[in-house]
Scaffold this active site. Sequence first.
Site, PDB file in Angstrom:
ATOM      1  CG  PHE A 149      -1.775   1.016   1.566  1.00 46.80           C
ATOM      2  CD1 PHE A 149      -2.991   1.070   0.916  1.00 46.80           C
ATOM      3  CD2 PHE A 149      -1.465   1.995   2.500  1.00 46.80           C
ATOM      4  CE1 PHE A 149      -3.889   2.081   1.195  1.00 46.80           C
ATOM      5  CE2 PHE A 149      -2.356   3.008   2.788  1.00 46.80           C
ATOM      6  CZ  PHE A 149      -3.576   3.049   2.130  1.00 46.80           C
ATOM      7  CG  LEU A 151      -1.611   7.408   1.817  1.00 47.15           C
ATOM      8  CD1 LEU A 151      -2.505   7.868   0.682  1.00 47.15           C
ATOM      9  CD2 LEU A 151      -2.457   7.145   3.065  1.00 47.15           C
ATOM     10  CB  THR A 152       3.440   7.449   3.871  1.00 43.06           C
ATOM     11  OG1 THR A 152       2.350   6.902   4.604  1.00 43.06           O
ATOM     12  CG2 THR A 152       4.161   8.465   4.724  1.00 43.06           C
ATOM     13  CD  GLU A 153       3.220  11.559  -2.118  1.00 43.24           C
ATOM     14  OE1 GLU A 153       3.643  12.734  -2.221  1.00 43.24           O
ATOM     15  OE2 GLU A 153       2.455  11.018  -2.917  1.00 43.24           O
ATOM     16  NE  ARG A 268      -7.569   5.469  10.731  1.00 40.97           N
ATOM     17  CZ  ARG A 268      -7.936   6.497   9.974  1.00 40.97           C
ATOM     18  NH1 ARG A 268      -9.203   6.824   9.875  1.00 40.97           N
ATOM     19  NH2 ARG A 268      -7.030   7.204   9.336  1.00 40.97           N
ATOM     20  CD  GLU A 388      -3.457   0.533   8.947  1.00 36.26           C
ATOM     21  OE1 GLU A 388      -2.296   0.800   9.321  1.00 36.26           O
ATOM     22  OE2 GLU A 388      -3.742  -0.530   8.360  1.00 36.26           O
ATOM     23  N   GLY A 389      -2.457   5.842  10.489  1.00 36.37           N
ATOM     24  CA  GLY A 389      -2.601   7.240  10.910  1.00 36.37           C
ATOM     25  C   GLY A 389      -2.297   7.474  12.374  1.00 36.37           C
TER      26      GLY A 389
END
Length: 410
Positions: A149, A151-153, A268, A388-389
């Site tokens: 997955f 997403l993070t940059e 989550r 998940e944040g």
Amino acid sequence: MKTGAAKRGETHQPFGEHVVMRENVEAGGLEPKEYEKLKAEIFEAIWRDLDPLEKEIEDNEHVDHAVVDPLLRKMRAFGLLVPKRYGGVGLSTSQYLPILAEFSKVQGGIRVLMHVHNTVAHGLSELATEEQRQQILPGVAEGTKSVAFGLTEPEHGTGMDIGTTARRDGDHYVINGRKWLITNSDIATHFVIFAKTDPKAGVAGVSAIIVERGTPGFTITPLPETMGCKGGEHGQLDLVDVRVPVANVLGREGQGILQMEELLEISRVFIAATSLGTAERAFELSLEFAKKRVTFGKPIAARQAIQRYIAEMGTDIYALRGMIQDAAAKWDQGRRIPAEASMCKLFGLEAVGRVTDRALLVHGGIGYTRQHPIERLYRDARLNWLEEGPPTIQYAVAATRFLAGYEWHV
Ligand SMILES: Cc1cc2nc3c(=O)[nH]c(=O)nc-3n(C[C@H](O)[C@H](O)[C@H](O)COP(=O)(O)OP(=O)(O)OC[C@H]3O[C@@H](n4cnc5c(N)ncnc54)[C@H](O)[C@@H]3O)c2cc1C
């Protein structure tokens, strides 16, 4: 009975359109007898085959896939959430949670590997076209393929703040950007990359696109080893003019963030289950230790101060268990659980933080050494803050829902 939580797809809550398939849940997961048998077999294999690998993985800071993957394959751990018709086990989410919690008691790198694989496989099972499912899911279920997955940059922040772009060129996208901290980057055959397909449209302009390992212009670089959950690979992905067919969009174009929000709800809860499993193990080890350790002529378990730690640890575990069961039951009934999921994740990371802190105190100085698994559990649990944040994002998600009049009582 007040059924306040919105059903998927209902329009009175600002969740966007319902896109997920929910095949396993609609099928009811496995029959209870079949499930109990599988669960017992997996639990046994976790302790018999995986737990003894802890020292080697921690020492080498490396999960040896030649050793671990065949063991996971044997226990069908790669296909737990893949529907049966693609060769998976077809568990409902409620059935999956206790298994994930049990994995969270042994070495954390293995838990991360199987958690990310299963979570992304779940997303793919829910969102992919029939053609994509047939191409990818059977391999994912047997563990010869794996999905990650992206997403993070590095140049952008948590979640929706995305700089990666996917420019349309005929029937292809041309993707440019950089992702990092992407788990299973060493083994993934397919990466779900979040990129702006319409940079002017904000959140509505982000799409999830499947990029295969080895596509020209796509390079993967390992990042430094982590504090806990040792041995997992969380690499950097560089995408320079990477061309992929438009048919590789996962779900709907421009719906990437809305789809992710929906799937993040259940993942989550998965992280909360990880917190639960780790907390349960730390608790069990603390009970055992407190009864054995004698100071001033008495086991420390006889001291009121230690009993207070034990009671507080038990309370955290009990509360977290209840929250997870409630959220999973609602999800399996087809409801959205945005606030519940963020609260589970938040309470879970705080609970496992408190429990592993107290477990360390119960063990005294020797708990700080590698002689006891408490030292590892303490480090492993710290990843639950980020997956998940982080907490501030969970505050924002839960508070925004409540301020918008979210009804959640049952
Ligand atoms: C071991 C590991 C594995 C991971 N695996 C994956 C993976 O497989 N795929 C993937 O995509 N990502 C992965 N991540 C990334 C992870 O999801 C992020 O690190 C996490 O979401 C935080 O994002 P960030 O690192 O960009 O922090 P930042 O966004 O830079 O945040 C830094 C701090 O600022 C706070 N903050 C940032 N923005 C706001 C805001 N708007 N309001 C309030 N507070 C804010 C954050 O809460 C945090 O406390 C992984 C991370 C780790 C450590």
